[in-house]
Design a protein around this motif. Structure first.
Motif, short mmCIF file in Angstrom:
data_model
loop_
_atom_site.label_atom_id
_atom_site.label_comp_id
_atom_site.label_asym_id
_atom_site.label_seq_id
_atom_site.Cartn_x
_atom_site.Cartn_y
_atom_site.Cartn_z
N SER A 70 0.82 -1.21 0.00
CA SER A 70 0.00 0.00 0.00
C SER A 70 0.86 1.26 0.00
CB SER A 70 -0.91 0.02 1.23
OG SER A 70 -1.54 1.28 1.36
N PRO A 71 0.50 2.27 -0.82
CA PRO A 71 1.26 3.52 -0.81
C PRO A 71 1.08 4.31 0.49
CG PRO A 71 -0.70 3.72 -2.19
CD PRO A 71 -0.58 2.27 -1.84
N ALA A 72 0.06 3.94 1.28
CA ALA A 72 -0.21 4.67 2.52
C ALA A 72 0.83 4.39 3.60
CB ALA A 72 -1.60 4.32 3.05
N VAL A 73 1.69 3.38 3.38
CA VAL A 73 2.71 3.05 4.38
C VAL A 73 4.09 2.92 3.74
CG1 VAL A 73 1.28 2.04 6.19
CG2 VAL A 73 1.89 0.64 4.23
N GLY A 74 4.33 3.73 2.72
CA GLY A 74 5.66 3.75 2.11
C GLY A 74 6.69 4.30 3.09
N ASP A 75 7.97 4.09 2.79
CA ASP A 75 9.03 4.54 3.68
C ASP A 75 9.02 6.05 3.89
OD1 ASP A 75 9.96 1.97 4.05
OD2 ASP A 75 11.53 2.11 2.52
N TRP A 76 8.52 6.80 2.92
CA TRP A 76 8.51 8.26 3.02
C TRP A 76 7.53 8.76 4.09
CZ3 TRP A 76 3.72 10.30 2.10
CH2 TRP A 76 2.83 9.50 1.37
N MET A 78 7.41 7.63 7.27
CA MET A 78 8.23 7.79 8.47
C MET A 78 9.48 8.62 8.21
SD MET A 78 6.39 6.26 10.66
CE MET A 78 7.51 6.23 12.07
N LYS A 79 9.91 8.66 6.96
CA LYS A 79 11.11 9.43 6.59
C LYS A 79 10.76 10.38 5.46
CE LYS A 79 14.40 5.83 7.98
NZ LYS A 79 15.53 4.97 7.56
N PRO A 80 10.19 11.54 5.80
CA PRO A 80 9.72 12.48 4.76
C PRO A 80 10.80 12.88 3.76
CG PRO A 80 8.94 13.14 6.94
CD PRO A 80 9.91 12.03 7.16
N GLU A 81 12.05 12.82 4.18
CA GLU A 81 13.14 13.20 3.28
C GLU A 81 13.27 12.26 2.09
OE1 GLU A 81 15.10 10.61 6.50
OE2 GLU A 81 13.46 12.07 6.34
N LEU A 82 12.60 11.11 2.16
CA LEU A 82 12.62 10.16 1.04
C LEU A 82 11.53 10.44 0.01
CD1 LEU A 82 13.28 6.79 2.92
CD2 LEU A 82 14.94 8.35 1.87
N SER A 83 10.73 11.46 0.22
CA SER A 83 9.66 11.82 -0.71
C SER A 83 10.24 12.17 -2.07
CB SER A 83 8.87 13.01 -0.17
OG SER A 83 8.25 12.68 1.06
N THR A 84 9.56 11.70 -3.13
CA THR A 84 10.06 11.96 -4.50
C THR A 84 8.97 12.45 -5.45
OG1 THR A 84 9.73 9.61 -5.02
CG2 THR A 84 11.94 10.28 -4.33
N ALA A 85 7.75 12.67 -4.96
CA ALA A 85 6.67 13.08 -5.87
C ALA A 85 6.98 14.43 -6.52
CB ALA A 85 5.35 13.15 -5.10
N HIS A 86 7.72 15.30 -5.83
CA HIS A 86 8.07 16.60 -6.41
C HIS A 86 8.97 16.45 -7.63
CE1 HIS A 86 11.41 15.60 -3.78
NE2 HIS A 86 12.15 16.53 -4.37
N ALA A 90 7.74 7.90 -8.66
CA ALA A 90 6.85 7.13 -7.78
C ALA A 90 7.64 6.24 -6.84
CB ALA A 90 5.91 6.27 -8.61
N ASP A 91 7.10 6.05 -5.65
CA ASP A 91 7.57 5.00 -4.75
C ASP A 91 6.70 3.76 -4.98
OD1 ASP A 91 8.75 3.54 -2.66
OD2 ASP A 91 7.35 4.35 -1.19
N ARG A 92 5.39 3.90 -4.71
CA ARG A 92 4.45 2.80 -4.97
C ARG A 92 3.28 3.24 -5.85
NH1 ARG A 92 3.99 -0.01 1.11
NH2 ARG A 92 6.21 -0.58 1.27
N ASP A 93 2.85 4.49 -5.70
CA ASP A 93 1.69 4.99 -6.47
C ASP A 93 1.82 6.51 -6.55
OD1 ASP A 93 -0.81 6.10 -7.16
OD2 ASP A 93 -1.87 4.34 -6.45
N LEU A 94 2.22 7.02 -7.72
CA LEU A 94 2.54 8.44 -7.84
C LEU A 94 1.32 9.31 -7.61
CD1 LEU A 94 4.68 10.55 -8.39
CD2 LEU A 94 4.22 10.32 -10.85
N ASP A 95 0.13 8.88 -8.05
CA ASP A 95 -1.07 9.70 -7.83
C ASP A 95 -1.31 9.91 -6.34
OD1 ASP A 95 -1.55 10.04 -10.50
OD2 ASP A 95 -3.03 8.43 -10.65
#
Length: 264
Positions: A70-76, A78-86, A90-95
């Motif tokens: 589930s994209p609701a529990v991706g690593d980002w 707990m670790k917001p610095e891993l966010s890549t949508a900007h 995608a990590d699991r689901d870009l939308d």
């Protein structure tokens, strides 16, 4: 009277004191009304909050399969610095990740045991602070996405704690601090990308008052996996914890996805 259903974290309403609600599929309960009363919690099984199947909960209310898909529990999370949508990555689901990550986020100080730094979406203020059991909180900066909040938190974690000592929080062993004075120290610690968003006068300290009749001196955590039935007198609610007269504490959020009966 008996209430039954699958546990989700308690919903909250800012007030003096904060109001807490347990919301089940077909009923809800204002937990504040149970203060001073004896209640029983009975464990009835599991229900994954994502797929709805009666499978053993792995973490955060999700079964093993859902936790790793589930994209609701991706690593980002707990670790917001891993966010890549900007970056459009995608990590699991870009939308899904774009909806959550590409909105204003707050980096804040909270006093729940000692001063800690944290990150939350601005729509989750003050809910996030309440869930952590903060006695007071103060926004440091508001930035336009989760990644910027994450790298700001990482920079500040070198100088401030980033986790709550839940035992100190529940026994009210709180370090008294002036959050505005703490905020004055951080400008030179911020990453360059976040400094333009800093304004010492932009936010006010938010005090939070919890419905607690008495704090325990020592605490013991209730595990439904080990103790399928517990009865005790409720003496307080703080963070996402129920506090009982005998020092037992029950982390509602830590038991999301557990099916229970609560008898009053």
């Amino acid at each position: 009277m008996t209430y039954e259903g699958t546990l989700n974290k308690m919903q909250t309403e800012l007030g003096n004191p904060i109001q807490y609600y347990l919301v089940f599929e077909n009923s809800f309960l204002n937990v504040n009304q149970l203060l001073g009363k004896e209640i029983e919690i009975i464990f009835d099984g599991y229900q994954c909050l994502n797929c709805g199947k009666q499978k053993k909960i792995f973490r955060q209310g999700f079964c093993y399969d859902c936790f790793y898909s589930s994209p609701a529990v991706g690593d980002w999370i707990m670790k917001p610095e891993l966010s890549t949508a900007h970056l459009g990555i995608a990590d699991r689901d870009l939308d899904y990740e774009s909806r959550v990550q590409l909105q204003p986020h707050i980096v804040y100080f909270a006093s729940s045991s000692e001063v800690k730094v944290g990150v939350t979406r601005n729509t989750q203020v003050p809910t996030r602070w309440i869930d952590q059991g903060a006695e007071q909180a103060l926004a440091i900066v508001e930035v336009p996405n989760r990644y910027l909040a994450g790298i700001t938190e990482v920079a500040l974690k070198n100088h401030f704690a980033d986790k709550t000592n839940w035992r100190k929080m529940l026994t009210n062993d709180i370090l008294e601090v002036d959050l505005i004075e703490e905020k004055k120290k951080v400008l030179e610690l911020l990453p360059n990308e976040a400094r333009d968003f800093f304004d010492i006068d932009a936010f006010q300290v938010a005090p939070l008052i919890y419905p607690v009749l008495q704090y325990p001196k020592k605490i013991a955590s209730l595990s439904l996996d080990k103790t399928a039935s517990y009865r005790g007198t409720l003496t307080g609610i703080k963070g996402q914890y129920l506090i009982f007269e005998d020092g037992t504490v029950f982390n509602v959020r830590g038991n999301e996805g557990y099916k229970v009966r609560i008898s009053v």
